[in-house]
Design an enzyme around this catalytic site. Structure first.
Site, PDB file in Angstrom:
ATOM      1  N   LYS A 182      -0.046   3.777  -2.648  1.00 35.05           N
ATOM      2  CA  LYS A 182      -1.119   4.762  -2.575  1.00 35.05           C
ATOM      3  C   LYS A 182      -0.636   6.205  -2.508  1.00 35.05           C
ATOM      4  CE  LYS A 182      -4.289   1.321  -0.823  1.00 35.05           C
ATOM      5  NZ  LYS A 182      -4.569   0.443   0.303  1.00 35.05           N
ATOM      6  N   SER A 201      -6.083   3.281   4.391  1.00 36.36           N
ATOM      7  CA  SER A 201      -5.540   2.431   3.331  1.00 36.36           C
ATOM      8  C   SER A 201      -6.597   1.521   2.710  1.00 36.36           C
ATOM      9  CB  SER A 201      -4.376   1.587   3.873  1.00 36.36           C
ATOM     10  OG  SER A 201      -3.535   1.152   2.831  1.00 36.36           O
ATOM     11  N   LYS A 236       3.467   6.463   4.639  1.00 36.95           N
ATOM     12  CA  LYS A 236       2.442   5.485   4.269  1.00 36.95           C
ATOM     13  C   LYS A 236       2.958   4.079   4.535  1.00 36.95           C
ATOM     14  CE  LYS A 236      -1.476   4.098   2.761  1.00 36.95           C
ATOM     15  NZ  LYS A 236      -1.318   2.899   3.624  1.00 36.95           N
ATOM     16  N   SER A 281       0.790  -1.237   0.000  1.00 34.78           N
ATOM     17  CA  SER A 281       0.000   0.000   0.000  1.00 34.78           C
ATOM     18  C   SER A 281       0.819   1.283   0.000  1.00 34.78           C
ATOM     19  CB  SER A 281      -0.950   0.010   1.207  1.00 34.78           C
ATOM     20  OG  SER A 281      -2.012  -0.889   0.994  1.00 34.78           O
TER      21      SER A 281
END
Length: 416
Positions: free
Chosen positions: A71, A123, A247, A68
């Site tokens: 993202k 997320s 992140k 993730s």
């Protein structure tokens, strides 16, 4: 009495251990050396976000799944290409994404802004696909945008297939006509480049930082019939003074991943980690991130490269052939100057690092010569890597000799 003292001491030790990661105790943040074997991550990079220079790496150019952390690219592309007030309609495909989900339903509509908070704080995989389809027309179209942006940023070994980072692969045709299977992947170096772009270069850097630094966020669908609350899961924001953004990511193939940024005393560091442990080692990424950031804080400081000596030989007037002058047979030269004479603070090691200054400048010119014409470059390099360039330019215009000029000069000499 002795038991009371012992109990107090034990309690104090536990409290110090618990709060040590959350309190910005600068005296503790000393990490003067770092070795590859000291990091849990298979691949790691510490980057100077301002210059893009890699300060430390461990297999930093090995392509790996990034989960993730993908993202951050999804978010910045949506900010740059979308309108935050747009209504995004959820497709069947978006609603079918596996956990982690917002649990949006096909046919519902949500503001793009709300889905971006869902994307970056919790997320949510379904929000990522809804965003991608809205901005790119399809997941495939959005992936093309992601890969194009990656190339523009300077990424060298990044392949985006999904907007959420779920493990994926696809077959492509190589230039020689062969079939090749590629996976959704990046390198720690490329991931750090993307984060550096998001927080430093993108025209939407302020919006990106606002979203990724928000503690919690609440919203509803367009009809107002469903309400949602999101909480930021980037624990690094509370771990070190100056923590800026970040992140997390995890898939079974990628393991735990993280990319985060820290800014302190005019220095901005980005740490990127791939394959940083698997369950039950969720905290490995925080340990590695803090170690990398402390290393950067302890060893690197801003140095103004413009203070390094510039040779007078590089700035002497350059002879110009065939240039008009005040006399018929007079030789002509043009003065030069450094166009970019601003200060250039660059992160260098406090001990022992010094940029090497070199110059390439033309020894002769031929008219016509324009004012501010580039005629040379001063380079500041470290281990062959260019840290900064300054252009040497002409100070005035010089026209080429022509028949009219010759006639005027000849007439003037005849009169004399």
């Amino acid at each position: 009495m002795k038991r009371s003292v012992l109990y107090f001491l034990v309690t104090a030790v536990y409290m110090l251990a618990f709060f040590s990661d959350k309190m910005p105790v600068l005296a503790k943040e000393k990490e003067t050396t770092i070795k590859e074997g000291e990091l849990y991550a298979r691949s790691a990079v510490l980057m100077d976000a301002d210059s893009g220079r890699i300060l430390f790496e461990k297999e930093g150019n090995v392509p790996l799944p990034m989960a993730s952390t993908t993202k951050i690219m999804t978010c910045i592309l949506a900010l740059e290409n979308g309108n935050l007030e747009d209504d995004v309609e959820v497709s069947e495909y978006a609603a079918s994404m596996p956990d982690v989900q917002l649990h949006i339903r096909a046919g519902e509509q949500y503001q793009l802004k709300h889905l971006l908070y869902s994307l970056m704080l919790e997320s949510h995989n379904d929000s990522a696909v809804a965003i991608a389809e809205h901005i790119g027309g399809s997941v495939e179209g959005f992936a093309d945008m992601m890969n194009q942006k990656a190339k523009e940023i300077g990424c060298k070994q990044t392949c985006f297939i999904t907007p959420n980072g779920l493990d994926a692969q696809k077959e492509i045709e190589t230039p020689d006509g062969k079939k090749e299977t590629v996976m959704h992947s990046t390198t720690a170096a490329d991931l750090a480049r993307i984060m550096s772009y998001c927080i430093k270069t993108s025209p939407k850097q302020a919006e990106f930082l606002e979203i990724t630094r928000t503690d919690s966020y609440s919203f509803s669908n367009a009809e107002g019939s469903r309400k949602f609350s999101c909480r930021n899961h980037n624990a690094f924001l509370q771990m070190m003074q100056g923590a800026l953004s970040g992140k997390t990511g995890f898939t079974g193939k990628a393991g735990y991943c993280y990319v985060g940024a820290l800014e302190r005393d005019g220095r901005t560091f980005v740490a990127a980690l791939l394959a940083c442990g698997w369950p039950n080692h969720k905290t490995y990424k925080w340990s590695d991130t803090k170690k990398l950031m402390k290393y950067g804080l302890s060893n690197y400081e801003k140095q103004d490269l413009s203070e390094d000596a510039v040779s007078g030989e590089w700035l002497k007037a350059i002879p110009v052939a065939d240039a008009q002058s005040s006399r018929l047979y007079e030789s002509t030269a043009v003065d030069v100057y450094i166009k970019d004479d601003s200060k250039a603070p660059v992160l260098l090691m406090k001990q022992g690092e010094r940029a090497q200054v070199s110059c390439e400048v033309k020894q002769e010119l031929t008219a016509p010569v324009a004012k501010d014409q580039e005629v040379g470059t001063i380079r500041y390099q470290l281990d062959g890597e260019v840290l900064w360039e300054r252009k040497i330019c002409t100070s005035k215009e010089l026209k080429k000799r022509d028949y009219i000029w010759f006639f005027k000069m000849a007439a003037a000499n005849f009169v004399l």
